[in-house]
Design an enzyme around this catalytic site. Structure first.
Site, PDB file in Angstrom:
ATOM      1  NE  ARG A   1      49.705  40.943  54.101  1.00  0.00           N
ATOM      2  CZ  ARG A   1      48.405  41.144  54.380  1.00  0.00           C
ATOM      3  NH1 ARG A   1      47.680  41.945  53.627  1.00  0.00           N
ATOM      4  NH2 ARG A   1      47.848  40.554  55.404  1.00  0.00           N
TER       5      ARG A   1
ATOM      6  CE1 TYR B   1      61.462  48.356  31.092  1.00  0.00           C
ATOM      7  CE2 TYR B   1      59.559  48.046  32.519  1.00  0.00           C
ATOM      8  CZ  TYR B   1      60.844  47.693  32.129  1.00  0.00           C
ATOM      9  OH  TYR B   1      61.495  46.671  32.779  1.00  0.00           O
TER      10      TYR B   1
ATOM     11  CG  ASP C   1      56.988  55.527  33.598  1.00  0.00           C
ATOM     12  OD1 ASP C   1      57.843  56.168  34.243  1.00  0.00           O
ATOM     13  OD2 ASP C   1      57.133  54.328  33.290  1.00  0.00           O
TER      14      ASP C   1
ATOM     15  CE  LYS D   1      64.864  51.651  35.766  1.00  0.00           C
ATOM     16  NZ  LYS D   1      63.659  51.023  36.321  1.00  0.00           N
TER      17      LYS D   1
END
Length: 390
Positions: free
Chosen positions: A52, A105, A178, A203
């Protein structure tokens, strides 16, 4: 300031910061599919205690991302939205204010609308293509300017350097970008003055629709330490298998981007000349209103475009359904050409009036141009035109 070696991109993505596994000398860094790690003695580890917090395979991808970002470190997350959420949780307090690009987005907008607002975070959407409009949106408590350029799905651009100068004229105000549509190889937003670069590695970094992931990079090491700590607390680290697959994808990123750009330009030019097309949004076209800004801050024009048919919304949707080679699916940046209808997908939460104001009309279609031959893609568009408008 940069930690990027003086390599060409095709060398950079394969060799820079590359990690090797020395026990077997495997040429591919292995998948460390483990939750926990053995302590050599009480309190002494080899740098890993629990996945984690950190994982060697995830760290190998982080080193690769840092290489193309030109930073000392990068952090990888379960998804692009997980990266943005961790950034906000690590940076913002109740009562802080954020300015966001008004064309952004849909998931980012929903994060603020539906989640962060419940924790006392304030936000304003602004036309970040205008420095003046952005400045007018600032408040005394503005802590973060978060922009997306090119914007999803209209491809509208924001001037990263001008907005960085604007943000840094205020005390304690950071600029995050972004940069998913272009990646650092086509738009080096940190060199342009941004404080934080965010990527949805799902992406172009992965490039094969195989993983979910996101990344954050910054030269601000205190901020990166803070985000690392928050990631560990909330458990938003990327999975080892996804990191391993993305690590293979990033090695072909320059080659893929070159083809994406070349193919998108050819498709955009063909669409722009077609009598059934009312408008094409692509930064490389001479008709694009911000082409000079695109030339200034981008190394190429990317693989993304959007367009509107000279037809009703109903016929526009039938056109999408008539395509056979272009795949109707969410996401972008993969080897396959993907086509979406933002009004019913990524931006479906916006009202019709708001979508129309932002240019996200019911006729707008977004296209992520893949690696198929442009000739074959154009033939697919032609047969769809003939099917719908015959």
């Amino acid at each position: 300031m940069t930690d990027r070696p003086d390599f060409d991109p095709s060398t950079l993505v394969i060799h820079s910061n590359r990690s090797y596994e020395r026990q077997s000398n495997s040429i591919l860094f292995p998948i460390h599919q483990t939750a926990t790690y053995i302590h050599e003695t009480v309190g002494v580890t080899k740098g890993y205690g629990y996945s984690r917090g950190a994982n060697p395979t995830v760290n190998a991808l982080e080193q690769a991302i840092a290489a193309i970002e030109g930073t000392r470190t990068a952090l990888c997350f379960r998804s692009g939205m997980s990266a943005i959420t961790t950034l906000c949780l690590g940076l913002l307090h109740a009562g802080d204010h954020v300015v966001l690009s008004e064309v952004i987005y849909g998931g980012t907008a929903r994060l603020f609308h539906q989640v962060l607002t419940h924790f006392g975070v304030e936000y304003t959407f602004a036309d970040t293509a205008s420095v003046e409009a952005t400045e007018q949106a600032f408040r005394p408590n503005t802590r973060l300017l978060f922009i997306e350029t090119p914007a999803n799905p209209t491809l509208r651009l924001s001037d990263v350097r001008a907005l960085a100068d604007l943000a840094h004229s205020r005390e304690n105000l950071l600029l995050a970008v972004d940069n998913t549509f272009l990646t650092p190889l086509l738009q080096d937003c940190l060199s342009l003055g941004a404080d934080i670069s965010m990527l949805s590695t799902t992406k172009y970094i992965d490039g094969h629709n195989a993983t979910l992931g996101g990344s954050l990079a910054s030269h601000n090491e205190a901020l990166m330490e803070r985000l690392l700590y928050v990631r560990k607390i909330i458990g938003s680290i990327q999975a080892p298998m996804d990191s391993w697959l993305a690590l293979q994808g990033v090695k072909t990123l320059p080659a893929r981007l070159a083809m994406h750009c070349e193919h998108a330009m050819k498709v955009a030019q063909w669409l722009a000349a077609h009598p059934r097309i009312a408008k094409v949004n692509y930064p490389g076209l001479p008709t694009f209103p911000q082409i000079e800004l695109a030339k200034k801050q981008q190394k190429a024009f990317g693989g993304m475009l959007s367009f509107e048919l000279d037809a009703s919304p109903e016929l526009s949707l039938k056109f999408v359904d008539a395509l056979k080679l272009c795949t109707c699916a969410e996401s972008l940046g993969s080897v396959e050409t993907l086509i979406t209808h933002p009004a019913t997908a990524s931006h479906c939460d916006l009202s019709l009036a708001e979508r129309d104001r932002l240019g996200i009309t019911d006729r707008l279609i977004r296209l992520s141009v893949g690696l198929e031959s442009p000739k074959d893609l154009i033939a697919d568009f032609e047969q769809a035109f003939q099917t719908v408008f015959a």
